[in-house]
Design a protein around this motif. Structure first.
Motif, short mmCIF file in Angstrom:
data_model
loop_
_atom_site.label_atom_id
_atom_site.label_comp_id
_atom_site.label_asym_id
_atom_site.label_seq_id
_atom_site.Cartn_x
_atom_site.Cartn_y
_atom_site.Cartn_z
N ASP A 29 -2.94 1.04 -9.86
CA ASP A 29 -4.35 0.85 -10.20
C ASP A 29 -4.49 0.46 -11.66
N LYS A 144 1.95 6.29 -8.52
CA LYS A 144 0.95 7.35 -8.70
C LYS A 144 -0.34 7.04 -7.94
N ALA A 146 -0.57 5.51 -5.05
CA ALA A 146 -0.37 5.51 -3.60
C ALA A 146 -0.72 6.87 -3.01
N ASP A 147 -0.51 7.01 -1.73
CA ASP A 147 -0.85 8.26 -1.04
C ASP A 147 0.06 9.42 -1.42
N LEU A 148 1.14 9.13 -2.14
CA LEU A 148 2.04 10.17 -2.60
C LEU A 148 1.26 11.10 -3.54
N ILE A 149 1.32 12.36 -3.31
CA ILE A 149 0.58 13.31 -4.13
C ILE A 149 1.47 13.76 -5.29
#
Length: 180
Positions: A29, A144, A146-149
């Motif tokens: 982003d 960071k 992405a859907d990875l938490i």
């Protein structure tokens, strides 16, 4: 006893191997926000979305007009004519809902347009990430955005600025890994 010692040695080797691995993360982003092409793409998506929203609004206004006309003329219509008008209104409503789904649904026109326009940008980022990973000798790179938490990320491991440099968008006065 030998099995226990062997197990401990094996565990130490595995732990030391894991600890020796280098990893990093990027924030796509943040990277996209620095890419002029991404802003152009967003403008195109906004224009397409505005056009589709207007078409949907026009369809709804047509349905509202049909309903208003029907209510005004209802007492003058025969039963067959009333049924025909109601069916016509219902058909228009279904067409409008189908069009809305066609545009904004999970695999709709907006999704496809976004995928079409963003793929070249994401490919550029991916190529730059591959260069950074190889240059910095990293074994893992996370995104960071992405859907990875990520519960916590040490800024020392943020390679977003290196990717921006690789894309030719780096700030010469900015020191990588020293973001605000």
């Amino acid at each position: 006893m030998q099995k226990i010692i062997f197990g401990l040695i094996f565990a130490l080797l595995v732990v030391s191997d894991v600890l020796a691995q280098k990893f990093g993360y990027i924030d796509t982003d943040y990277i996209l926000s620095k890419m002029p092409d991404a802003q152009k793409v967003q403008g195109e998506l906004d224009a397409a979305s505005t056009k589709w929203e207007k078409e949907i609004k026009d369809r709804q206004m047509e349905i509202d007009k049909m309903e208003q006309d029907y209510r005004a003329e209802e007492v003058l219509l025969t039963d067959a004519m009333r049924q025909e008008r109601k069916q016509s209104i219902e058909n228009k409503r279904k067409e409008a809902m189908d069009y809305n789904k066609k545009v904004y649904g999970p695999e709709g026109l907006l999704y496809l347009k976004k995928k079409e326009l963003m793929t070249p940008l994401r490919d550029k980022i991916f190529e730059a990430v591959n260069k950074v990973v190889k240059t910095r000798k990293l074994e893992f790179m996370f995104d960071k955005a992405a859907d990875l938490i990520m519960i916590y990320a040490d800024p020392r491991h943020d390679y977003s600025d290196y990717v921006l440099e690789e894309l030719g968008l780096g700030d010469k006065d900015d020191n990588p890994n020293k973001k605000k």
